[in-house]
Enzyme design. Structure first.
Site, short mmCIF file in Angstrom:
data_model
loop_
_atom_site.label_atom_id
_atom_site.label_comp_id
_atom_site.label_asym_id
_atom_site.label_seq_id
_atom_site.Cartn_x
_atom_site.Cartn_y
_atom_site.Cartn_z
N HIS A 278 2.80 -52.80 5.47
CA HIS A 278 1.88 -52.85 4.33
C HIS A 278 0.43 -52.86 4.76
O HIS A 278 -0.46 -52.47 4.00
CB HIS A 278 2.16 -54.11 3.50
CG HIS A 278 1.27 -54.23 2.30
ND1 HIS A 278 0.07 -54.91 2.34
CD2 HIS A 278 1.37 -53.73 1.05
CE1 HIS A 278 -0.52 -54.84 1.16
NE2 HIS A 278 0.25 -54.14 0.36
N CYS A 279 0.14 -53.28 6.00
CA CYS A 279 -1.25 -53.55 6.37
C CYS A 279 -2.00 -52.33 6.91
O CYS A 279 -2.94 -51.86 6.28
CB CYS A 279 -1.29 -54.68 7.39
SG CYS A 279 -0.80 -56.28 6.69
N ILE A 280 -1.63 -51.84 8.07
CA ILE A 280 -2.45 -50.85 8.75
C ILE A 280 -2.56 -49.53 7.97
O ILE A 280 -3.65 -48.97 7.87
CB ILE A 280 -1.94 -50.61 10.19
CG1 ILE A 280 -1.98 -51.92 10.97
CG2 ILE A 280 -2.81 -49.58 10.90
CD1 ILE A 280 -1.45 -51.81 12.37
N LEU B 233 -2.48 -49.10 4.77
CA LEU B 233 -3.05 -49.27 3.43
C LEU B 233 -4.39 -49.99 3.42
O LEU B 233 -5.31 -49.61 2.69
CB LEU B 233 -2.06 -50.03 2.54
CG LEU B 233 -0.67 -49.43 2.38
CD1 LEU B 233 0.14 -50.26 1.38
CD2 LEU B 233 -0.72 -47.99 1.93
N ASP B 234 -4.52 -51.06 4.20
CA ASP B 234 -5.69 -51.93 4.09
C ASP B 234 -7.03 -51.20 4.23
O ASP B 234 -7.96 -51.47 3.46
CB ASP B 234 -5.61 -53.06 5.11
CG ASP B 234 -4.51 -54.05 4.78
OD1 ASP B 234 -3.79 -53.83 3.78
OD2 ASP B 234 -4.36 -55.05 5.51
#
Length: 451
Positions: free
Chosen positions: A277-279, A281-282
């Site tokens: 979910h992080c790299i 999307l963020d």
């Protein structure tokens, strides 16, 4: 003593003597570990989730999160310290609430704040003086002040006086054997100094190190910096892999040699793409926010372009490797090893393996997958089941594509029985040569460059 000081002191006293009831909205990979840490710290915790399946599972003493053992859930529920519920009214019992809900991106890469807004509205309906609300969901700078604060103050409660609002970015790294919720430092930024004080006290009760910053915007940006840093550096080594491929140089050798420098270098490794979910999307939260301010985040956009191209690079590698033995991708039997987005976890969110499978099937290949942590996954409403990693399956495949480098897989066995292995993770380095021809991520073949 002013009324504002009295409310704050009462909130701090409840945290200190563990009489505060803690609420956690969203019992996923962030919320559930946090809820368990609050239980271990001596609090009574009400976990709220809209999924009755998740609620029922937890109340039965089971865990749906790999990093949280079922025994920990069972003990927390049995002690009466943890209650999972889908009843919104239970939030009215809470003295502090952490919001840990998803913040996905739309197809146009705009932030989807629906879950955050829903949580904020639910809290507002149950809010009372002395309540501390902390948003943990990754988002763009300004979310806490622009979206959360107005909804809470609409009830007539003043932030910093009657209620306390802050942002504290989650830093969960699924499957990390060293760092977990308690020993990962927690950044906290509040709307007012009183908000920072209460939220800091809340997290200091169950987290080893708390790092206060001057504002929620600073805390929101901390999370985006952390993952944009990783996205940009991964993109750089992914491009280096393409460069090495064209120069006929071993990219892994170059990176390992560079990593011997004791200063000024941090090791990143290339691969088939980025997931989780992080790299992936963020950085787009920051890019979106900057577009609203008429600024283009060029590094972020370029990194996204390079990283999102890597599944196509892998598929082209497979196609060229098959072509060398006079086989077309269409009609070929392919086995993808690993569909989780990273090693030794069961999470397939944004996994590059899903793109690799889709692109191979679009070219007409028959694709099966094996993952020791993922027996089945759903994508766009369709369910796919994995296969057993047998000697027969390895011999059946015209090519085996290593996408996720799970430690549980015996790669020597793969090399011994497969005909062709496309290795995107360098797992075959140092193995005894076997039956399989090995094609690494960067092997010196002339392939199409990035568009």
């Amino acid at each position: 003593m002013t009324e504002m000081t009295a409310v704050k002191d009462q909130a701090l006293a409840k945290i200190a003597d563990r009489t505060a009831v803690i609420g956690v909205i969203g019992l996923g990979y962030v919320g559930l570990p946090l809820a368990i840490e609050f239980v271990h710290a001596g609090f009574r915790v009400i976990g709220y989730d809209v999924s009755t399946r998740v609620v029922d599972l937890l109340m039965a003493g089971e865990s749906h999160i790999q990093d949280v053992p079922a025994d920990a859930v069972k003990a927390a529920v049995a002690s009466g310290k943890l209650v999972a519920t889908a009843i919104e009214d239970r939030l009215g019992e809470c003295d502090a609430i952490s919001i840990a809900v998803p913040t996905p991106l739309s197809k146009t890469r705009d932030p989807d704040m629906a879950y955050v807004l829903s949580a904020a509205d639910a809290i507002a309906r149950q809010a009372h003086p002395g309540l501390c609300v902390v948003l943990e969901s990754t988002t763009y700078p300004g979310t806490t002040r622009e979206l959360l604060q107005p909804r809470l103050e609409a009830k007539g409660l003043t932030v910093g006086q009657d209620i306390f609002v802050a942002f504290s970015p989650e830093r969960v790294d699924p499957g990390n054997p060293t760092y977990h919720t308690r020993n990962t430092p927690k950044v906290v930024g509040g709307i007012t100094p009183a908000c920072v004080e209460v939220a800091t006290a809340l997290y200091e009760s169950c987290i080893d190190t708390v790092v206060p910053v001057s504002s929620p915007e600073a805390a929101e940006l901390v999370k985006l910096l952390e993952n944009t840093f990783r996205a940009v550096n991964i993109a750089m080594v992914n491009e280096l892999a393409i460069v090495c491929d064209k120069l006929g140089v071993n990219v892994w050798e170059v990176i390992d040699a560079a990593a011997t420098k004791p200063f000024g270098f941090m090791k990143f490794t290339p691969g088939p793409g980025i997931g989780g979910h992080c790299i992936p999307l963020d950085p787009h939260y920051l890019a979106w926010k900057m577009r609203t301010l008429n600024y283009k985040t060029r590094f972020i956009d370029l990194a996204s372009e390079i990283n999102s191209h890597m599944p196509e690079w892998v598929v082209q590698k497979v196609a060229d490797a098959l072509n060398e033995v006079r086989k077309a991708v269409r009609g070929s039997r392919l086995l993808v090893l690993g569909v989780a987005y990273k090693r030794d976890i069961d999470d397939v969110r944004e996994s590059p393996a899903l793109d690799v499978i889709r692109l191979l099937e679009e070219r007409g290949a028959h694709v099966e997958f094996h993952d020791p942590f993922v027996s089945e996954f759903r994508e766009e409403g369709h369910s796919r089941k994995g296969v057993e990693l047998s000697d027969e399956m390895l011999r059946w495949a015209d090519a085996v594509v290593v996408v996720t480098d799970h430690k549980a897989v015996d790669y020597q066995r793969v090399v011994d029985h497969a005909t062709l292995v496309v290795d995107t993770r360098n797992v075959t380095a140092g193995l005894t040569p076997g039956r399989a021809r090995i094609v690494p991520l960067a092997s010196g073949s002339t392939l199409a460059a990035l568009p």
